[in-house]
Design a protein around this motif. Structure first.
Motif, PDB file in Angstrom:
ATOM      1  N   ALA A   1      62.460  13.665 -48.097  1.00  0.00           N
ATOM      2  CA  ALA A   1      61.493  14.464 -48.926  1.00  0.00           C
ATOM      3  C   ALA A   1      61.113  15.860 -48.223  1.00  0.00           C
ATOM      4  O   ALA A   1      60.522  16.613 -48.520  1.00  0.00           O
ATOM      5  CB  ALA A   1      60.039  13.801 -49.139  1.00  0.00           C
ATOM      6  N   PHE A   2      62.044  15.866 -47.313  1.00  0.00           N
ATOM      7  CA  PHE A   2      61.798  17.172 -46.357  1.00  0.00           C
ATOM      8  C   PHE A   2      62.726  18.477 -46.523  1.00  0.00           C
ATOM      9  O   PHE A   2      62.591  19.354 -46.177  1.00  0.00           O
ATOM     10  CB  PHE A   2      61.960  16.913 -44.923  1.00  0.00           C
ATOM     11  N   MET A   3      63.552  18.186 -47.585  1.00  0.00           N
ATOM     12  CA  MET A   3      64.550  19.319 -48.118  1.00  0.00           C
ATOM     13  C   MET A   3      63.862  19.725 -49.438  1.00  0.00           C
ATOM     14  O   MET A   3      62.922  19.708 -49.719  1.00  0.00           O
ATOM     15  CB  MET A   3      66.073  18.823 -48.387  1.00  0.00           C
ATOM     16  N   LEU A   4      64.310  21.091 -49.883  1.00  0.00           N
ATOM     17  CA  LEU A   4      63.763  21.671 -50.956  1.00  0.00           C
ATOM     18  C   LEU A   4      63.875  20.735 -52.244  1.00  0.00           C
ATOM     19  O   LEU A   4      62.757  20.846 -52.905  1.00  0.00           O
ATOM     20  CB  LEU A   4      64.376  23.013 -50.838  1.00  0.00           C
ATOM     21  N   PHE A   5      64.880  20.487 -52.591  1.00  0.00           N
ATOM     22  CA  PHE A   5      65.180  19.832 -53.764  1.00  0.00           C
ATOM     23  C   PHE A   5      64.758  18.426 -54.050  1.00  0.00           C
ATOM     24  O   PHE A   5      65.053  17.740 -53.024  1.00  0.00           O
ATOM     25  CB  PHE A   5      66.721  19.923 -54.202  1.00  0.00           C
TER      26      PHE A   5
ATOM     27  N   MET B   1      54.391  23.559 -50.294  1.00  0.00           N
ATOM     28  CA  MET B   1      55.221  22.614 -50.947  1.00  0.00           C
ATOM     29  C   MET B   1      54.487  21.351 -51.767  1.00  0.00           C
ATOM     30  O   MET B   1      53.396  20.923 -51.102  1.00  0.00           O
ATOM     31  CB  MET B   1      55.944  21.869 -49.934  1.00  0.00           C
ATOM     32  N   ARG B   2      54.758  20.985 -52.833  1.00  0.00           N
ATOM     33  CA  ARG B   2      54.322  19.670 -53.635  1.00  0.00           C
ATOM     34  C   ARG B   2      55.240  18.684 -53.592  1.00  0.00           C
ATOM     35  O   ARG B   2      56.560  18.829 -54.178  1.00  0.00           O
ATOM     36  CB  ARG B   2      54.040  20.386 -55.022  1.00  0.00           C
ATOM     37  N   VAL B   3      55.050  17.675 -52.758  1.00  0.00           N
ATOM     38  CA  VAL B   3      55.875  16.632 -52.542  1.00  0.00           C
ATOM     39  C   VAL B   3      55.232  15.392 -53.064  1.00  0.00           C
ATOM     40  O   VAL B   3      54.169  14.920 -52.727  1.00  0.00           O
ATOM     41  CB  VAL B   3      56.335  16.359 -51.289  1.00  0.00           C
ATOM     42  N   ASP B   4      55.847  14.791 -54.309  1.00  0.00           N
ATOM     43  CA  ASP B   4      55.336  13.456 -54.831  1.00  0.00           C
ATOM     44  C   ASP B   4      53.868  13.477 -55.218  1.00  0.00           C
ATOM     45  O   ASP B   4      52.847  12.827 -54.947  1.00  0.00           O
ATOM     46  CB  ASP B   4      55.443  12.277 -53.929  1.00  0.00           C
ATOM     47  N   GLY B   5      53.370  15.035 -55.807  1.00  0.00           N
ATOM     48  CA  GLY B   5      51.967  15.192 -56.144  1.00  0.00           C
ATOM     49  C   GLY B   5      51.101  15.658 -55.019  1.00  0.00           C
ATOM     50  O   GLY B   5      50.136  16.226 -55.254  1.00  0.00           O
ATOM     51  N   ALA B   6      51.571  15.514 -53.927  1.00  0.00           N
ATOM     52  CA  ALA B   6      50.716  16.050 -52.624  1.00  0.00           C
ATOM     53  C   ALA B   6      51.146  17.356 -52.137  1.00  0.00           C
ATOM     54  O   ALA B   6      52.398  17.667 -52.196  1.00  0.00           O
ATOM     55  CB  ALA B   6      50.892  15.041 -51.467  1.00  0.00           C
ATOM     56  N   LEU B   7      50.109  18.257 -51.861  1.00  0.00           N
ATOM     57  CA  LEU B   7      50.494  19.487 -51.372  1.00  0.00           C
ATOM     58  C   LEU B   7      50.523  19.345 -49.663  1.00  0.00           C
ATOM     59  O   LEU B   7      49.910  18.684 -49.167  1.00  0.00           O
ATOM     60  CB  LEU B   7      49.289  20.580 -51.675  1.00  0.00           C
TER      61      LEU B   7
END
Length: 168
Positions: free
Chosen positions: A26-30, A150-156
Motif C-alpha cells: 500500500a506504499f506505492m501510488l496506485f 495519501m488516502r489508503v483504505d479510507g485512512a489519510l
C-alpha cells in the motif's frame, strides 16, 4: 543481482512488476486494479529514457532474469530546477531486506552526479518506516511534511519530503 539501465526488452517484465507491486504494498501510488498500463505504453516510456540526460531508470535483475525492483529519476525541465531529480523506487517483497534498494539508489546517485544533478528528492509515506530508514541510511534528510496527502483504505496518511544533496 544485476543493476542495469532499463531497455525496451524489459517492457513486459516491468508492467508485470508494477502490477505486482500494486498488489503487494500500500506504499506505492496506485491501488490494485487502478493502474492501466500496456506493454506497448511501457515500451514507449522506456524509449523516452534512452539517451536522455534528464531522466533515467534502472532495474534490478534477479538470477532468474526476473525484474525484482526499479528506480526512476526524473529531472526538472526549467533552468531553475534542472539540477533537481525526483526519485521513485519499488522492490518486490521477496527481494526486500537484501540491500537491493540501496544498490538501486547508488546506481541512480552515480548517474545523477555524472549528469550534473545536485539534488535527489522523493516523498515517502510517514508510516513506511522501512523505506524511511533506507533513505536516511543512504544520506537523505527529511525536509517537510505533506499532511493527509495519501488516502489508503479510507485512512489519510502524511508523506515526508526527503532530499539528498550531491557533490556539485
Amino acid at each position: 543481482m544485476n543493476i542495469r539501465p532499463v531497455s525496451t526488452s524489459d517492457a513486459e517484465a516491468l508492467v508485470a512488476l508494477f502490477y505486482t507491486l500494486d498488489e503487494e504494498t500500500a506504499f506505492m501510488l496506485f491501488e490494485p486494479g487502478e493502474r492501466q498500463l500496456t506493454v506497448a505504453q511501457q515500451s514507449d516510456h522506456i524509449k523516452a529514457f534512452t539517451g536522455s540526460r534528464q531522466q533515467v531508470m534502472f532495474v534490478a535483475e534477479a538470477e532468474d532474469n526476473q525484474i525484482a525492483g526499479f528506480v526512476v529519476g526524473i529531472g526538472g525541465h526549467a533552468n531553475r530546477n534542472r539540477h533537481a531529480m525526483y526519485c521513485v523506487i519499488g522492490v518486490r517483497q521477496t527481494y526486500q531486506g537484501k540491500g537491493l534498494g540501496r544498490k538501486l539508489l547508488c546506481a541512480l546517485e552515480t548517474w545523477a552526479e555524472s549528469h550534473a544533478f545536485h539534488r535527489l528528492e522523493l516523498t515517502v509515506m510517514a508510516h513506511n518506516t522501512v523505506a524511511r530508514q533506507l533513505y536516511v541510511s543512504a544520506g537523505f534528510q527529511e525536509e517537510g511534511v505533506k499532511r493527509d496527502s495519501m488516502r489508503v483504505d479510507g485512512a489519510l496518511f502524511d508523506e515526508i519530503y526527503m532530499a539528498k544533496l550531491l557533490k556539485a
